[in-house]
Write a protein that holds these residues in place. Structure first.
Motif, mmCIF file in Angstrom:
data_model
loop_
_atom_site.group_PDB
_atom_site.id
_atom_site.type_symbol
_atom_site.label_atom_id
_atom_site.label_comp_id
_atom_site.label_asym_id
_atom_site.label_seq_id
_atom_site.Cartn_x
_atom_site.Cartn_y
_atom_site.Cartn_z
ATOM 1 N N GLU A 7 -1.236 -41.795 0.925
ATOM 2 C CA GLU A 7 -1.959 -40.651 0.373
ATOM 3 C C GLU A 7 -1.554 -39.390 1.145
ATOM 4 O O GLU A 7 -1.670 -39.344 2.360
ATOM 5 C CB GLU A 7 -3.458 -40.895 0.539
ATOM 6 N N LEU A 8 -1.060 -38.376 0.431
ATOM 7 C CA LEU A 8 -0.698 -37.091 1.034
ATOM 8 C C LEU A 8 -1.467 -35.982 0.337
ATOM 9 O O LEU A 8 -1.477 -35.910 -0.890
ATOM 10 C CB LEU A 8 0.795 -36.819 0.872
ATOM 11 N N LYS A 9 -2.109 -35.133 1.110
ATOM 12 C CA LYS A 9 -2.830 -34.001 0.531
ATOM 13 C C LYS A 9 -2.063 -32.724 0.855
ATOM 14 O O LYS A 9 -1.753 -32.460 2.010
ATOM 15 C CB LYS A 9 -4.246 -33.936 1.092
ATOM 16 N N VAL A 10 -1.750 -31.955 -0.201
ATOM 17 C CA VAL A 10 -0.980 -30.723 -0.044
ATOM 18 C C VAL A 10 -1.612 -29.598 -0.861
ATOM 19 O O VAL A 10 -2.363 -29.850 -1.801
ATOM 20 C CB VAL A 10 0.491 -30.912 -0.490
ATOM 21 N N LYS A 11 -1.287 -28.365 -0.476
ATOM 22 C CA LYS A 11 -1.754 -27.213 -1.247
ATOM 23 C C LYS A 11 -0.959 -27.141 -2.540
ATOM 24 O O LYS A 11 0.247 -27.374 -2.550
ATOM 25 C CB LYS A 11 -1.550 -25.925 -0.459
ATOM 26 N N SER A 12 -1.671 -26.799 -3.627
ATOM 27 C CA SER A 12 -0.963 -26.714 -4.898
ATOM 28 C C SER A 12 -1.502 -25.537 -5.711
ATOM 29 O O SER A 12 -2.609 -25.069 -5.495
ATOM 30 C CB SER A 12 -1.114 -28.012 -5.690
ATOM 31 N N VAL A 38 7.261 -32.061 -0.703
ATOM 32 C CA VAL A 38 6.889 -33.066 0.295
ATOM 33 C C VAL A 38 8.173 -33.607 0.917
ATOM 34 O O VAL A 38 9.068 -34.058 0.209
ATOM 35 C CB VAL A 38 6.068 -34.203 -0.358
ATOM 36 N N SER A 39 8.271 -33.558 2.236
ATOM 37 C CA SER A 39 9.478 -34.002 2.932
ATOM 38 C C SER A 39 9.329 -35.433 3.450
ATOM 39 O O SER A 39 8.227 -35.983 3.522
ATOM 40 C CB SER A 39 9.783 -33.068 4.100
ATOM 41 N N SER A 40 10.445 -36.009 3.832
ATOM 42 C CA SER A 40 10.436 -37.360 4.383
ATOM 43 C C SER A 40 9.701 -37.385 5.723
ATOM 44 O O SER A 40 9.089 -38.393 6.085
ATOM 45 C CB SER A 40 11.858 -37.885 4.541
ATOM 46 N N LYS A 41 9.729 -36.289 6.457
ATOM 47 C CA LYS A 41 9.006 -36.203 7.733
ATOM 48 C C LYS A 41 7.503 -36.317 7.504
ATOM 49 O O LYS A 41 6.806 -37.022 8.239
ATOM 50 C CB LYS A 41 9.344 -34.873 8.412
ATOM 51 N N GLU A 42 6.996 -35.654 6.472
ATOM 52 C CA GLU A 42 5.569 -35.730 6.147
ATOM 53 C C GLU A 42 5.181 -37.130 5.689
ATOM 54 O O GLU A 42 4.114 -37.636 6.042
ATOM 55 C CB GLU A 42 5.222 -34.718 5.052
ATOM 56 N N ILE A 43 6.055 -37.772 4.921
ATOM 57 C CA ILE A 43 5.786 -39.136 4.455
ATOM 58 C C ILE A 43 5.753 -40.092 5.647
ATOM 59 O O ILE A 43 4.856 -40.939 5.752
ATOM 60 C CB ILE A 43 6.827 -39.578 3.410
ATOM 61 N N ALA A 44 6.702 -39.957 6.573
ATOM 62 C CA ALA A 44 6.742 -40.819 7.754
ATOM 63 C C ALA A 44 5.484 -40.638 8.603
ATOM 64 O O ALA A 44 4.919 -41.616 9.118
ATOM 65 C CB ALA A 44 7.989 -40.538 8.573
ATOM 66 N N ALA A 45 5.038 -39.393 8.751
ATOM 67 C CA ALA A 45 3.826 -39.121 9.517
ATOM 68 C C ALA A 45 2.603 -39.738 8.839
ATOM 69 O O ALA A 45 1.720 -40.292 9.512
ATOM 70 C CB ALA A 45 3.636 -37.621 9.685
ATOM 71 N N ALA A 46 2.543 -39.669 7.515
ATOM 72 C CA ALA A 46 1.420 -40.248 6.774
ATOM 73 C C ALA A 46 1.414 -41.774 6.887
ATOM 74 O O ALA A 46 0.350 -42.387 7.009
ATOM 75 C CB ALA A 46 1.482 -39.820 5.312
ATOM 76 N N LEU A 64 9.706 -33.919 -4.107
ATOM 77 C CA LEU A 64 8.377 -34.183 -4.672
ATOM 78 C C LEU A 64 7.621 -32.858 -4.748
ATOM 79 O O LEU A 64 7.056 -32.395 -3.772
ATOM 80 C CB LEU A 64 7.624 -35.187 -3.788
ATOM 81 N N LYS A 65 7.628 -32.246 -5.943
ATOM 82 C CA LYS A 65 7.028 -30.927 -6.115
ATOM 83 C C LYS A 65 5.840 -30.933 -7.057
ATOM 84 O O LYS A 65 5.319 -29.876 -7.396
ATOM 85 C CB LYS A 65 8.081 -29.942 -6.642
ATOM 86 N N VAL A 116 1.589 -39.802 -8.485
ATOM 87 C CA VAL A 116 2.158 -40.916 -7.737
ATOM 88 C C VAL A 116 3.672 -40.938 -7.945
ATOM 89 O O VAL A 116 4.148 -40.890 -9.076
ATOM 90 C CB VAL A 116 1.536 -42.258 -8.186
ATOM 91 N N HIS A 117 4.411 -40.988 -6.857
ATOM 92 C CA HIS A 117 5.872 -41.029 -6.889
ATOM 93 C C HIS A 117 6.345 -42.262 -6.137
ATOM 94 O O HIS A 117 5.721 -42.673 -5.167
ATOM 95 C CB HIS A 117 6.466 -39.775 -6.223
ATOM 96 N N GLU A 118 7.458 -42.839 -6.567
ATOM 97 C CA GLU A 118 8.062 -43.951 -5.847
ATOM 98 C C GLU A 118 9.233 -43.436 -5.034
ATOM 99 O O GLU A 118 10.083 -42.702 -5.542
ATOM 100 C CB GLU A 118 8.528 -45.048 -6.803
ATOM 101 N N VAL A 119 9.263 -43.823 -3.764
ATOM 102 C CA VAL A 119 10.302 -43.390 -2.843
ATOM 103 C C VAL A 119 10.951 -44.635 -2.244
ATOM 104 O O VAL A 119 10.262 -45.576 -1.859
ATOM 105 C CB VAL A 119 9.689 -42.512 -1.721
ATOM 106 N N ALA A 120 12.271 -44.639 -2.176
ATOM 107 C CA ALA A 120 12.988 -45.771 -1.595
ATOM 108 C C ALA A 120 13.026 -45.624 -0.073
ATOM 109 O O ALA A 120 13.249 -44.540 0.449
ATOM 110 C CB ALA A 120 14.407 -45.843 -2.140
ATOM 111 N N VAL A 121 12.799 -46.748 0.617
ATOM 112 C CA VAL A 121 12.872 -46.783 2.074
ATOM 113 C C VAL A 121 13.882 -47.854 2.445
ATOM 114 O O VAL A 121 13.675 -49.033 2.176
ATOM 115 C CB VAL A 121 11.504 -47.098 2.708
ATOM 116 N N ARG A 122 14.977 -47.446 3.046
ATOM 117 C CA ARG A 122 16.042 -48.384 3.426
ATOM 118 C C ARG A 122 15.765 -48.900 4.834
ATOM 119 O O ARG A 122 16.016 -48.217 5.818
ATOM 120 C CB ARG A 122 17.397 -47.699 3.348
#
Length: 148
Positions: A78-83, A93-101, A121-122, A126-132
């Motif tokens: 779950e990520l909360k951002v201003k919109s 939404v960056s990969s750094k924010e996703i990693a922190a979440a 992610l603009k 719900v979005h799917e992101v690949a994690v290698r």
């Protein structure tokens, strides 16, 4: 003379290979620079033990990556951002924010370089992101982008 290579040598072979070279080349170049050792019984046995250990470590890493992939695919981050209007996010939404979440919500250390975002992610939703996680293991992480 047969040599067991300790490092990759250009135009000769890769690390761990047994190669046949001229005696002078071995004595004057390979052995002094510690690029290889003579292929005797002790060194061949050491090579086998190192290869067995490397295989065991690789297998353990693969199992750990599969287990982590199963944990990641079960949940949603779950990520909360201003919109603004229409569900558009200010920035992306960056990969750094996703990693922190992921670290905050699941307690898992995830390298931001392993998160592969195909397109920024603009938008909310719900979005799917690949994690290698490993060269053979790629997990699908669901990221829910919500309004702040």
């Amino acid at each position: 003379m047969e040599i067991v290579l300790l490092e990759d040598v250009k135009s000769l072979g890769k690390k761990g290979q047994i190669v046949k070279v001229n005696d002078g080349y071995a004595r004057n170049y390979i052995l002094p620079k510690k690029l290889g050792v003579e292929a005797n019984a002790k060194n061949l046995n050491d090579l086998k033990l190192q290869q067995a250990h490397a295989e065991k470590v690789a297998k353990e890493q693969l199992e750990a990556a599969k287990e982590l992939a199963a944990r990641l695919e079960k949940g949603t981050v779950e990520l909360k951002v201003k919109s603004g209007e229409g569900g558009k996010v200010f920035g992306s939404v960056s990969s750094k924010e996703i990693a922190a979440a992921v670290k905050e919500q699941y307690g898992l250390e995830l390298d931001k370089k392993k998160i592969q975002i195909q397109e920024p992610l603009k938008t909310l939703g719900v979005h799917e992101v690949a994690v290698r996680l490993h060269k053979d293991v790629t997990a699908k992480l669901r990221v829910h982008v919500a309004e702040l």
